[in-house]
Write a protein that holds these residues in place. Sequence first.
Motif, short mmCIF file in Angstrom:
data_model
loop_
_atom_site.label_atom_id
_atom_site.label_comp_id
_atom_site.label_asym_id
_atom_site.label_seq_id
_atom_site.Cartn_x
_atom_site.Cartn_y
_atom_site.Cartn_z
N MET A 103 13.93 17.74 8.72
CA MET A 103 13.85 16.49 7.97
C MET A 103 14.28 15.30 8.80
SD MET A 103 15.40 17.72 4.31
CE MET A 103 14.69 19.07 3.36
N ALA A 104 15.37 15.47 9.56
CA ALA A 104 15.87 14.39 10.41
C ALA A 104 14.86 14.03 11.49
CB ALA A 104 17.20 14.79 11.04
N ALA A 105 14.21 15.04 12.07
CA ALA A 105 13.19 14.79 13.09
C ALA A 105 12.03 13.99 12.51
CB ALA A 105 12.70 16.11 13.67
N MET A 106 11.60 14.36 11.29
CA MET A 106 10.51 13.63 10.65
C MET A 106 10.93 12.22 10.26
SD MET A 106 8.53 16.48 8.33
CE MET A 106 7.59 17.78 9.11
N SER A 126 0.80 -1.23 0.00
CA SER A 126 0.00 0.00 0.00
C SER A 126 0.84 1.28 0.00
CB SER A 126 -0.94 0.00 1.21
OG SER A 126 -0.19 -0.13 2.42
N GLY A 127 2.15 1.15 0.19
CA GLY A 127 2.98 2.35 0.16
C GLY A 127 4.08 2.31 1.20
N TRP A 128 4.62 3.48 1.53
CA TRP A 128 5.73 3.57 2.47
C TRP A 128 5.48 4.71 3.45
CZ3 TRP A 128 6.16 3.86 -2.87
CH2 TRP A 128 6.23 5.16 -3.41
N PRO A 129 6.16 4.69 4.59
CA PRO A 129 5.89 5.71 5.63
C PRO A 129 6.50 7.07 5.30
CG PRO A 129 7.66 4.25 6.32
CD PRO A 129 7.12 3.68 5.03
N LEU A 130 5.96 8.10 5.93
CA LEU A 130 6.48 9.45 5.77
C LEU A 130 7.94 9.55 6.19
CD1 LEU A 130 3.53 11.67 7.07
CD2 LEU A 130 4.37 11.53 4.72
N GLU A 131 8.33 8.73 7.19
CA GLU A 131 9.70 8.74 7.67
C GLU A 131 10.69 8.42 6.55
OE1 GLU A 131 7.01 8.23 11.06
OE2 GLU A 131 7.22 7.18 9.15
N LEU A 132 10.34 7.47 5.70
CA LEU A 132 11.19 7.11 4.57
C LEU A 132 11.34 8.29 3.62
CD1 LEU A 132 11.07 3.80 2.52
CD2 LEU A 132 11.22 6.00 1.37
N MET A 133 10.23 8.96 3.33
CA MET A 133 10.26 10.10 2.42
C MET A 133 11.11 11.24 3.01
SD MET A 133 8.87 10.59 -0.60
CE MET A 133 9.98 11.70 -1.47
N ALA A 134 11.01 11.42 4.33
CA ALA A 134 11.79 12.47 4.99
C ALA A 134 13.29 12.17 4.89
CB ALA A 134 11.37 12.59 6.45
N TYR A 135 13.65 10.90 5.07
CA TYR A 135 15.06 10.51 4.96
C TYR A 135 15.57 10.75 3.53
CZ TYR A 135 19.28 7.86 6.12
OH TYR A 135 20.59 7.49 6.37
N ALA A 136 14.71 10.42 2.56
CA ALA A 136 15.08 10.65 1.16
C ALA A 136 15.28 12.14 0.88
CB ALA A 136 14.02 10.06 0.24
N TYR A 137 14.37 12.96 1.40
CA TYR A 137 14.50 14.41 1.21
C TYR A 137 15.82 14.91 1.80
CZ TYR A 137 9.68 15.27 -0.40
OH TYR A 137 8.53 15.32 -1.14
N LEU A 138 16.14 14.44 3.00
CA LEU A 138 17.38 14.88 3.64
C LEU A 138 18.60 14.48 2.80
CD1 LEU A 138 18.88 16.10 6.07
CD2 LEU A 138 18.81 13.83 7.13
N THR A 139 18.55 13.28 2.28
CA THR A 139 19.69 12.76 1.50
C THR A 139 19.95 13.60 0.26
OG1 THR A 139 19.22 10.52 2.31
CG2 THR A 139 20.62 10.71 0.38
N VAL A 140 18.89 14.00 -0.43
CA VAL A 140 19.07 14.70 -1.72
C VAL A 140 19.06 16.22 -1.59
CG1 VAL A 140 17.99 12.77 -2.94
CG2 VAL A 140 16.59 14.75 -2.28
N SER A 141 18.80 16.74 -0.38
CA SER A 141 18.68 18.18 -0.23
C SER A 141 20.04 18.88 -0.43
CB SER A 141 18.12 18.54 1.15
OG SER A 141 18.92 17.96 2.17
N PRO A 142 20.05 20.01 -1.12
CA PRO A 142 21.28 20.75 -1.39
C PRO A 142 21.70 21.61 -0.20
CG PRO A 142 19.42 21.87 -2.36
CD PRO A 142 18.87 20.61 -1.76
N PRO A 143 22.92 22.16 -0.22
CA PRO A 143 23.40 23.04 0.87
C PRO A 143 22.47 24.21 1.15
CG PRO A 143 25.21 22.43 -0.58
CD PRO A 143 23.96 21.95 -1.24
N ILE A 156 7.40 17.01 16.40
CA ILE A 156 6.22 17.39 17.20
C ILE A 156 5.08 17.83 16.29
CG2 ILE A 156 5.36 18.98 18.95
CD1 ILE A 156 8.20 19.13 20.07
N ILE A 157 5.41 18.58 15.27
CA ILE A 157 4.40 19.08 14.33
C ILE A 157 4.39 18.18 13.09
CG2 ILE A 157 3.63 21.04 12.95
CD1 ILE A 157 5.23 22.85 14.85
N ARG A 158 3.31 17.44 12.88
CA ARG A 158 3.20 16.54 11.74
C ARG A 158 2.59 17.28 10.56
NH1 ARG A 158 6.45 12.79 11.75
NH2 ARG A 158 5.12 11.47 10.45
N LYS A 159 3.37 18.21 10.05
CA LYS A 159 2.84 18.98 8.93
C LYS A 159 2.94 18.17 7.65
CE LYS A 159 7.04 21.24 7.30
NZ LYS A 159 7.66 22.51 6.91
#
Length: 395
Positions: free
Chosen positions: A295-298, A269-286, A304-307
């Motif tokens: 991103m790391a917190a998510m 059915s899909g993957w968790p938001l935590e995985l997407m957050a880790y991916a965002y952190l990995t590819v994010s530029p300086p 705390i804030i699940r935006k």
Amino acid sequence: MGKRGLVALKKINRGEKLLLVPPSLSSLQIQDWSSPEVGHVLKQHNVADLPLLATYLISEANLQKSSRWSNYISSLPRQPYSLLYWTRSELDRYLKASQIRLRAIERIADITGTLDDLRRRIFSKHPHLFPKEVFNLVTFRWSFGILLSRLIYLSSMDGKVALVPWADMLNHSCEVETYLNYDKSSQAVVFTTDRAYQSGEQVFISYGKKSNAELLLSYGFVPKEGTNLNDSVELPLSLKISDKCYKQKLKALKKHGLSASQCYPIQISGWPLELMAYAYLTVSPPSMSKQFEEMAAMASNESIIRKDLRYPEIEEKGLQFILDNCESSISKYSKFLKESGSMDLDITSQELQNRGVFLKQLAVDLCISEQKILHRAQYILKRRLRDMRSGELRA
């Protein structure tokens, strides 16, 4: 699964309470050790519940017929197919494509560490009570294997765990949601049927919402393909060492209990938001360094804030990163499944041949189910990326 199970001798209606086992017949109260001195020494040292139960089980098994548990212990398997009983070479050979191999190796290491700790603190000081020929790695792997596959979690008793003789021999079904628990009105461990059974049908319980890999790890079986709606596959992800912001990103991850390499579950059915957050952190530029902490917190599920987790400027790169890792894992499964047909031809012993064939089939069944989930994720990711890119072209 095991050769034992519960079969209905007459029609059973939905909502019936079955198998009333009083606490006195379980390990909820283990103060009555057959060897009181052993129990006294362990309690003096405040041994944690799981090592305490493991030592208790070995102690009682060693007493054989003089133990109050002798009939129960004699019925227990001596060497189940839980991954605790696979050799390191078997794990490396048959499960090299699946992340559950590392979980099994870690679990075996934890058992070894527990035994070493008990030897250092207690066993070495009381060798007459804990002889090495009885309390050793072989017996501890056996007792932990029994506990991890048969301990019953009693949520209505504040999460206490216990061995409940005979009740733990019921088999698991992915289609059943009922489980063993303590019933205050009956003052016994029971389970309430969530469906009707006809005479001659096997009655099942649930071992919990576990993936096929988790069921193989602790119980030594893999459900039939397509029957486990809770199935998932662990996808490994890693920061790129060549990343200019590697140290800064790693610092943010460590602050939230994560590391440079993480695994996240993917389901059909899909993957968790935590995985997407880790991916965002990995590819994010300086230029996005101010968002690294967020991103790391998510990624750790500590935000705390699940935006709404969206970074439009790097979404395509994030999805591509996940896709690349999916395809890398798929290739490992494909390679194993291709090679599996010619495995075991070098084994001459018939006993080892039979064991190898059985373990290989468990591994093949697991890998097919995990690869199927990855293929589904691959399809979704490719479609989403195609839609994004075609939208850019139209724009």
